[in-house]
Design a protein around this motif. Structure first.
Motif, short mmCIF file in Angstrom:
data_model
loop_
_atom_site.label_atom_id
_atom_site.label_comp_id
_atom_site.label_asym_id
_atom_site.label_seq_id
_atom_site.Cartn_x
_atom_site.Cartn_y
_atom_site.Cartn_z
N ARG A 165 0.86 -1.20 0.00
CA ARG A 165 0.00 0.00 0.00
C ARG A 165 0.89 1.24 0.00
O ARG A 165 1.67 1.44 0.92
CB ARG A 165 -0.89 -0.03 1.23
N GLY A 166 0.79 2.07 -1.03
CA GLY A 166 1.58 3.29 -1.14
C GLY A 166 1.06 4.39 -0.21
O GLY A 166 -0.03 4.29 0.36
N LYS A 167 1.85 5.45 -0.07
CA LYS A 167 1.46 6.61 0.73
C LYS A 167 1.69 7.88 -0.09
O LYS A 167 2.70 8.00 -0.78
CB LYS A 167 2.32 6.71 1.99
N ASP A 168 0.76 8.81 0.03
CA ASP A 168 0.91 10.07 -0.71
C ASP A 168 2.19 10.81 -0.32
O ASP A 168 2.87 11.37 -1.16
CB ASP A 168 -0.29 10.98 -0.48
N GLY A 169 2.54 10.79 0.95
CA GLY A 169 3.73 11.49 1.42
C GLY A 169 4.95 10.60 1.53
O GLY A 169 5.95 10.96 2.12
N GLY A 170 4.88 9.41 0.95
CA GLY A 170 5.98 8.46 1.05
C GLY A 170 7.17 8.83 0.19
O GLY A 170 7.11 9.72 -0.66
N ALA A 171 8.27 8.14 0.43
CA ALA A 171 9.50 8.40 -0.33
C ALA A 171 9.32 8.01 -1.80
O ALA A 171 8.69 7.00 -2.11
CB ALA A 171 10.64 7.61 0.28
N ALA A 172 9.88 8.79 -2.68
CA ALA A 172 9.80 8.49 -4.11
C ALA A 172 10.51 7.17 -4.44
O ALA A 172 10.15 6.49 -5.39
CB ALA A 172 10.42 9.63 -4.92
N PHE A 173 11.49 6.80 -3.63
CA PHE A 173 12.24 5.56 -3.85
C PHE A 173 11.30 4.36 -3.85
O PHE A 173 11.41 3.47 -4.67
CB PHE A 173 13.30 5.40 -2.76
N LEU A 174 10.35 4.32 -2.91
CA LEU A 174 9.43 3.19 -2.80
C LEU A 174 8.18 3.40 -3.64
O LEU A 174 7.48 2.46 -3.96
CB LEU A 174 9.05 2.98 -1.33
N GLY A 175 7.90 4.60 -3.99
CA GLY A 175 6.73 4.89 -4.80
C GLY A 175 5.56 5.37 -3.96
O GLY A 175 5.41 4.98 -2.81
N ARG A 176 4.76 6.19 -4.55
CA ARG A 176 3.58 6.71 -3.85
C ARG A 176 2.32 5.98 -4.26
O ARG A 176 1.26 6.22 -3.72
CB ARG A 176 3.48 8.20 -4.12
N ASP A 177 2.43 5.10 -5.23
CA ASP A 177 1.29 4.31 -5.70
C ASP A 177 1.33 2.93 -5.07
O ASP A 177 2.38 2.46 -4.62
CB ASP A 177 1.33 4.16 -7.22
N ASP A 178 0.18 2.27 -5.06
CA ASP A 178 0.15 0.88 -4.62
C ASP A 178 0.95 0.04 -5.60
O ASP A 178 0.96 0.29 -6.80
CB ASP A 178 -1.29 0.37 -4.56
N ARG A 179 1.62 -0.98 -5.07
CA ARG A 179 2.44 -1.86 -5.92
C ARG A 179 1.99 -3.30 -5.71
O ARG A 179 1.62 -3.69 -4.61
CB ARG A 179 3.92 -1.73 -5.58
N TYR A 180 2.10 -4.07 -6.78
CA TYR A 180 1.71 -5.47 -6.73
C TYR A 180 2.80 -6.30 -7.40
O TYR A 180 3.50 -5.83 -8.28
CB TYR A 180 0.38 -5.68 -7.48
N GLY A 181 2.93 -7.53 -6.95
CA GLY A 181 3.93 -8.41 -7.55
C GLY A 181 3.52 -9.86 -7.47
O GLY A 181 2.64 -10.24 -6.69
N HIS A 182 4.16 -10.66 -8.28
CA HIS A 182 3.92 -12.10 -8.30
C HIS A 182 5.26 -12.80 -8.10
O HIS A 182 6.26 -12.42 -8.71
CB HIS A 182 3.33 -12.52 -9.65
N ARG A 183 5.26 -13.83 -7.26
CA ARG A 183 6.47 -14.63 -7.07
C ARG A 183 6.12 -16.08 -7.32
O ARG A 183 5.12 -16.59 -6.83
CB ARG A 183 7.00 -14.51 -5.64
N VAL A 184 6.96 -16.73 -8.09
CA VAL A 184 6.80 -18.15 -8.37
C VAL A 184 8.09 -18.84 -7.95
O VAL A 184 9.17 -18.42 -8.36
CB VAL A 184 6.51 -18.40 -9.87
N TYR A 185 7.96 -19.86 -7.12
CA TYR A 185 9.11 -20.61 -6.63
C TYR A 185 9.00 -22.05 -7.11
O TYR A 185 7.91 -22.58 -7.21
CB TYR A 185 9.15 -20.65 -5.10
N GLY A 186 10.13 -22.66 -7.33
CA GLY A 186 10.18 -24.08 -7.65
C GLY A 186 11.42 -24.67 -7.01
O GLY A 186 12.41 -23.97 -6.82
N GLY A 187 11.36 -25.93 -6.67
CA GLY A 187 12.54 -26.53 -6.06
C GLY A 187 12.49 -28.04 -6.00
O GLY A 187 11.45 -28.66 -6.25
N VAL A 188 13.63 -28.60 -5.68
CA VAL A 188 13.78 -30.03 -5.45
C VAL A 188 13.97 -30.24 -3.96
O VAL A 188 14.78 -29.55 -3.34
CB VAL A 188 14.98 -30.59 -6.24
N VAL A 189 13.22 -31.17 -3.38
CA VAL A 189 13.32 -31.50 -1.97
C VAL A 189 14.09 -32.81 -1.85
O VAL A 189 13.73 -33.79 -2.48
CB VAL A 189 11.92 -31.64 -1.33
N ILE A 190 15.16 -32.79 -1.05
CA ILE A 190 15.94 -34.02 -0.84
C ILE A 190 15.94 -34.32 0.65
O ILE A 190 16.36 -33.49 1.47
CB ILE A 190 17.39 -33.84 -1.35
#
Length: 81
Positions: A52-77
């Motif tokens: 969730r962004g903030k109007d007065g937040g740092a420009a580095f992180l952004g003032r708009d809401d941000r969304y992302g997707h993460r996909v993980y895969g692995g081998v279990v031993i």
């Protein structure tokens, strides 16, 4: 799923002049499959992440809401029995 917070500490060299906290959340799921011998398996996970962004937040992180997707895969031993 979960809800949490992200704190960004002041870093003048990145133009972040104050410490600020943001609301974050995630939801997802995954599967694991084991070979019949139980010694190894495969796993896959998916996460949808929101910040969730903030109007007065740092420009580095952004003032708009941000969304992302993460996909993980692995081998279990599994260790020696």
């Amino acid at each position: 799923g979960g809800v949490g917070g992200l704190t960004v500490f002041d870093r003048p060299e990145l133009d972040i002049v104050k410490t600020d906290s943001y609301l974050t959340g995630n939801a997802g799921g995954g599967v694991k499959w084991y070979a019949p011998n139980g010694r190894w398996g495969l796993r896959a996970d998916y996460r949808f992440i929101a910040l969730r962004g903030k109007d007065g937040g740092a420009a580095f992180l952004g003032r708009d809401d941000r969304y992302g997707h993460r996909v993980y895969g692995g081998v279990v031993i599994n260790g020696v029995r």
